[in-house]
Write a protein that holds these residues in place. Sequence first.
Motif, PDB file in Angstrom:
ATOM      1  N   PHE A 247      -4.892   0.913  10.370  1.00 56.54           N
ATOM      2  CA  PHE A 247      -5.876   0.937   9.286  1.00 56.54           C
ATOM      3  C   PHE A 247      -5.172   0.481   8.018  1.00 56.54           C
ATOM      4  N   HIS A 248      -5.960   0.157   7.004  1.00 53.66           N
ATOM      5  CA  HIS A 248      -5.411  -0.336   5.739  1.00 53.66           C
ATOM      6  C   HIS A 248      -5.941   0.525   4.605  1.00 53.66           C
ATOM      7  N   LEU A 249      -5.029   1.021   3.786  1.00 51.80           N
ATOM      8  CA  LEU A 249      -5.401   1.861   2.652  1.00 51.80           C
ATOM      9  C   LEU A 249      -4.819   1.263   1.378  1.00 51.80           C
ATOM     10  N   VAL A 250      -5.684   1.020   0.395  1.00 46.91           N
ATOM     11  CA  VAL A 250      -5.222   0.491  -0.891  1.00 46.91           C
ATOM     12  C   VAL A 250      -5.889   1.259  -2.032  1.00 46.91           C
ATOM     13  N   PHE A 251      -5.218   1.252  -3.162  1.00 44.26           N
ATOM     14  CA  PHE A 251      -5.777   1.841  -4.378  1.00 44.26           C
ATOM     15  C   PHE A 251      -6.270   0.699  -5.258  1.00 44.26           C
ATOM     16  N   CYS A 252      -7.569   0.673  -5.517  1.00 45.73           N
ATOM     17  CA  CYS A 252      -8.197  -0.348  -6.358  1.00 45.73           C
ATOM     18  C   CYS A 252      -8.968   0.360  -7.461  1.00 45.73           C
ATOM     19  N   PRO A 253      -8.293   0.743  -8.543  1.00 45.38           N
ATOM     20  CA  PRO A 253      -8.958   1.547  -9.578  1.00 45.38           C
ATOM     21  C   PRO A 253     -10.113   0.811 -10.243  1.00 45.38           C
TER      22      PRO A 253
ATOM     23  N   LYS B   7     -10.285   1.876  14.216  1.00 45.63           N
ATOM     24  CA  LYS B   7      -9.087   1.075  13.975  1.00 45.63           C
ATOM     25  C   LYS B   7      -9.451  -0.225  13.267  1.00 45.63           C
ATOM     26  N   GLY B   8      -8.580  -0.626  12.349  1.00 51.52           N
ATOM     27  CA  GLY B   8      -8.768  -1.871  11.608  1.00 51.52           C
ATOM     28  C   GLY B   8      -9.527  -1.718  10.313  1.00 51.52           C
ATOM     29  N   THR B   9     -10.030  -0.534  10.010  1.00 55.70           N
ATOM     30  CA  THR B   9     -10.834  -0.311   8.809  1.00 55.70           C
ATOM     31  C   THR B   9      -9.980  -0.438   7.552  1.00 55.70           C
ATOM     32  N   LEU B  10     -10.565  -1.062   6.539  1.00 58.06           N
ATOM     33  CA  LEU B  10      -9.979  -1.109   5.198  1.00 58.06           C
ATOM     34  C   LEU B  10     -10.566   0.039   4.389  1.00 58.06           C
ATOM     35  N   ILE B  11      -9.695   0.865   3.822  1.00 54.52           N
ATOM     36  CA  ILE B  11     -10.127   1.968   2.970  1.00 54.52           C
ATOM     37  C   ILE B  11      -9.717   1.655   1.542  1.00 54.52           C
ATOM     38  N   LEU B  12     -10.712   1.577   0.661  1.00 52.40           N
ATOM     39  CA  LEU B  12     -10.466   1.332  -0.758  1.00 52.40           C
ATOM     40  C   LEU B  12     -10.599   2.654  -1.506  1.00 52.40           C
ATOM     41  N   LEU B  13      -9.512   3.144  -2.054  1.00 52.18           N
ATOM     42  CA  LEU B  13      -9.574   4.333  -2.897  1.00 52.18           C
ATOM     43  C   LEU B  13      -9.829   3.840  -4.317  1.00 52.18           C
ATOM     44  N   ARG B  14     -11.067   4.001  -4.786  1.00 52.40           N
ATOM     45  CA  ARG B  14     -11.465   3.494  -6.093  1.00 52.40           C
ATOM     46  C   ARG B  14     -11.674   4.617  -7.103  1.00 52.40           C
TER      47      ARG B  14
ATOM     48  N   ASN C  10       1.924  -2.184   1.678  1.00 47.37           N
ATOM     49  CA  ASN C  10       2.518  -3.350   2.340  1.00 47.37           C
ATOM     50  C   ASN C  10       1.660  -4.572   2.070  1.00 47.37           C
ATOM     51  N   MET C  11       2.242  -5.742   2.288  1.00 50.47           N
ATOM     52  CA  MET C  11       1.530  -6.982   1.989  1.00 50.47           C
ATOM     53  C   MET C  11       0.332  -7.200   2.911  1.00 50.47           C
ATOM     54  N   LYS C  12       0.415  -6.737   4.151  1.00 49.35           N
ATOM     55  CA  LYS C  12      -0.705  -6.930   5.077  1.00 49.35           C
ATOM     56  C   LYS C  12      -1.961  -6.247   4.544  1.00 49.35           C
ATOM     57  N   SER C  13      -1.833  -4.996   4.110  1.00 42.57           N
ATOM     58  CA  SER C  13      -2.997  -4.282   3.578  1.00 42.57           C
ATOM     59  C   SER C  13      -3.478  -4.910   2.275  1.00 42.57           C
ATOM     60  N   ALA C  14      -2.538  -5.389   1.455  1.00 41.80           N
ATOM     61  CA  ALA C  14      -2.917  -6.056   0.199  1.00 41.80           C
ATOM     62  C   ALA C  14      -3.751  -7.300   0.487  1.00 41.80           C
ATOM     63  N   ILE C  15      -3.368  -8.066   1.494  1.00 41.38           N
ATOM     64  CA  ILE C  15      -4.094  -9.293   1.831  1.00 41.38           C
ATOM     65  C   ILE C  15      -5.481  -8.966   2.392  1.00 41.38           C
ATOM     66  N   VAL C  16      -5.564  -7.934   3.229  1.00 44.18           N
ATOM     67  CA  VAL C  16      -6.867  -7.527   3.770  1.00 44.18           C
ATOM     68  C   VAL C  16      -7.805  -7.135   2.625  1.00 44.18           C
ATOM     69  N   ALA C  17      -7.289  -6.350   1.659  1.00 43.04           N
ATOM     70  CA  ALA C  17      -8.104  -5.936   0.514  1.00 43.04           C
ATOM     71  C   ALA C  17      -8.474  -7.124  -0.359  1.00 43.04           C
TER      72      ALA C  17
ATOM     73  N   THR D 175      -0.957   4.369  12.211  1.00 45.99           N
ATOM     74  CA  THR D 175      -0.023   3.934  11.185  1.00 45.99           C
ATOM     75  C   THR D 175      -0.742   3.032  10.190  1.00 45.99           C
ATOM     76  N   GLU D 176      -0.614   3.358   8.906  1.00 49.44           N
ATOM     77  CA  GLU D 176      -1.198   2.515   7.859  1.00 49.44           C
ATOM     78  C   GLU D 176      -0.500   1.159   7.866  1.00 49.44           C
TER      79      GLU D 176
END
Length: 196
Positions: free
Chosen positions: A147-153, A113-120, A176-183, A142-143
Amino acid sequence: MNVTVIGAAGHVGLPFSLVCAKAGHRVWGVDRNEELINEINGGYVPYIEHGAEKILKDQLLEGNIEFTTNASFIKQSDVVAIMLGTPVDEENNPRLDDLFNFVDYTLAPFLKKGTLILLRSTVAPGTTEQVRNRIEKKTGWTEGEDFHLVFCPERVLQTRSIEETQILPQIIGAFNMKSAIVADTFNRTYNSSDQI
């Protein structure tokens, strides 16, 4: 932070791993190619990347980075960066089997729990949503909360990836903004440009 990079022996994954280690993170670089992993752990960069060999040797010596075929380090990681190649079929449609198998059978079982996942990885529109849905189904989480999932190409030039990863603005696509801020917070640890 503890960072696991999936696809870490590749032209994009290795430089990203080195940049993260140089920024002070503890990095596990995971790849299926055992031969390349052994070469990299020996301080050898298997392709041309400006500045990579010195950073690699320094970070190996300091104990900040290790390359392995063992993806279980995900369970110790605050950040998981996915940099898998996206092959295409005979009609040039993206084949996402490798990514989805990784998410279902490796990422989700080890995720904390709490992990940031960067899909690059370079993926088709809608792929990040499919990855989110698969993780939520496998974990019941729930994302944006668990956990936090973002797409960072990736937007870097091979041979100059280390330099460009540290200076080019990073696009962050988030649900969501929370995941964006974590990333954004993580990206700023190794990149000097404005992120969001």
